[in-house]
Each structure stands twice: as structure tokens, then as C-alpha cells.
Design a protein around this motif. Structure first.
Motif, PDB file in Angstrom:
ATOM      1  N   VAL A   1       0.835  -1.191   0.000  1.00 49.84           N
ATOM      2  CA  VAL A   1       0.000   0.000   0.000  1.00 49.84           C
ATOM      3  C   VAL A   1       0.877   1.251   0.000  1.00 49.84           C
ATOM      4  O   VAL A   1       1.981   1.248   0.539  1.00 49.84           O
ATOM      5  N   ALA A   2       0.387   2.285  -0.650  1.00 49.13           N
ATOM      6  CA  ALA A   2       1.120   3.553  -0.706  1.00 49.13           C
ATOM      7  C   ALA A   2       0.190   4.689  -0.285  1.00 49.13           C
ATOM      8  O   ALA A   2      -1.030   4.583  -0.396  1.00 49.13           O
ATOM      9  N   ILE A   3       0.786   5.752   0.184  1.00 47.36           N
ATOM     10  CA  ILE A   3       0.050   6.972   0.501  1.00 47.36           C
ATOM     11  C   ILE A   3       0.037   7.817  -0.761  1.00 47.36           C
ATOM     12  O   ILE A   3       1.088   8.071  -1.350  1.00 47.36           O
ATOM     13  N   VAL A   4      -1.149   8.239  -1.186  1.00 49.68           N
ATOM     14  CA  VAL A   4      -1.242   9.046  -2.403  1.00 49.68           C
ATOM     15  C   VAL A   4      -1.581  10.504  -2.109  1.00 49.68           C
ATOM     16  O   VAL A   4      -1.535  11.336  -3.002  1.00 49.68           O
ATOM     17  N   GLY A   5      -1.913  10.792  -0.861  1.00 51.53           N
ATOM     18  CA  GLY A   5      -2.216  12.167  -0.514  1.00 51.53           C
ATOM     19  C   GLY A   5      -2.291  12.365   0.983  1.00 51.53           C
ATOM     20  O   GLY A   5      -2.437  11.411   1.746  1.00 51.53           O
ATOM     21  N   ALA A   6      -2.178  13.629   1.377  1.00 51.68           N
ATOM     22  CA  ALA A   6      -2.286  14.008   2.783  1.00 51.68           C
ATOM     23  C   ALA A   6      -2.960  15.367   2.836  1.00 51.68           C
ATOM     24  O   ALA A   6      -2.593  16.275   2.090  1.00 51.68           O
ATOM     25  N   GLU A   7      -3.959  15.484   3.709  1.00 49.87           N
ATOM     26  CA  GLU A   7      -4.702  16.735   3.833  1.00 49.87           C
ATOM     27  C   GLU A   7      -4.700  17.174   5.294  1.00 49.87           C
ATOM     28  O   GLU A   7      -5.047  16.388   6.180  1.00 49.87           O
ATOM     29  N   ALA A   8      -4.317  18.414   5.530  1.00 51.79           N
ATOM     30  CA  ALA A   8      -4.335  18.951   6.885  1.00 51.79           C
ATOM     31  C   ALA A   8      -5.761  18.983   7.415  1.00 51.79           C
ATOM     32  O   ALA A   8      -6.704  19.263   6.666  1.00 51.79           O
TER      33      ALA A   8
END
Length: 118
Positions: A62-69
Motif C-alpha cells: 500500500v502507498a500513501i497518495v495524498g495528505a490533507e491537513a
């Protein structure tokens, strides 16, 4: 009373499958996407109400494709398997960095106990 360390910068390293965090006290954590996904603070993983935590298998790649504050206290991580409902507080991310070896070892033991694979 001293202030808790604060994240100065978060970097999603998609190719490396990790989240890298630089903290105000000079520490740098490199948190594997797999660990963050299987330990998600979401109700889906941690359980609803009285449910017990679910063991999530098959997330080695699995990979992280985004991050939102989320305000000034957390980040919502978006994974390539569609999971996006966990809010990772700064306190939780710091704990993941500090206790990474134990958390991951416990996860591997839980998988083995159930005959599941990463």
C-alpha cells in the motif's frame, strides 16, 4: 512544562511507501505506509463502539497518495487502496515514530496468529 514537539514538515514519499516527518525538536520519523494503514485511527480499523480492533492483512504494498491537513492538530492520509477515513493526530504520529518497532512487531505477530499475510 515544555511544549510537545510540533511537525514542521510532512512529506509523502510514494515511491518509498512512507510518510516522512520533521519535528520541531530535530527528530525525523520515516513511517511506513503499511504500518500507518493497518494502524489507522479510523473506526473501520479500530472498531465501532465496543468492537475490537480489526487486523488488516494484505497491505504490504500500500502507498500513501495524498495528505490533507485537518485543522492544526491532524492529517488525513489517503491510501491507494481507497482508505481515507483516519485522522492521524500529531500525538499519534509521534507515538508511531517512537514505538514503530513494537507496533510493527505486534502487527506481524497478530497476522501470524491468524494465518494471514502482509
Amino acid at each position: 512544562m515544555s511544549e510537545a514537539p510540533w511537525p514542521l514538515e510532512l512529506r509523502v514519499r510514494r515511491e518509498d511507501r512512507l510518510l516522512e516527518i520533521d519535528w520541531s525538536d530535530g527528530r525525523r520519523d520515516r513511517l511506513p505506509a503499511e504500518m500507518l494503514r493497518v494502524e489507522s485511527p479510523s473506526a473501520e480499523v479500530q472498531g465501532h463502539g465496543g468492537e475490537t480492533k480489526k487486523i488488516v492483512a494484505g497491505k504490504r504494498m500500500v502507498a500513501i497518495v495524498g495528505a490533507e491537513a485537518v485543522g492544526n492538530y491532524a492529517v488525513r492520509l489517503i491510501f491507494d487502496d481507497g482508505h481515507d477515513s483516519g485522522l492521524y493526530t500529531w500525538e499519534a504520529l509521534r507515538r508511531f515514530g517512537t514505538d514503530q518497532a513494537r507496533i510493527f512487531a505486534d502487527y506481524l505477530a497478530a497476522l501470524e496468529k491468524r494465518g494471514l499475510s502482509r
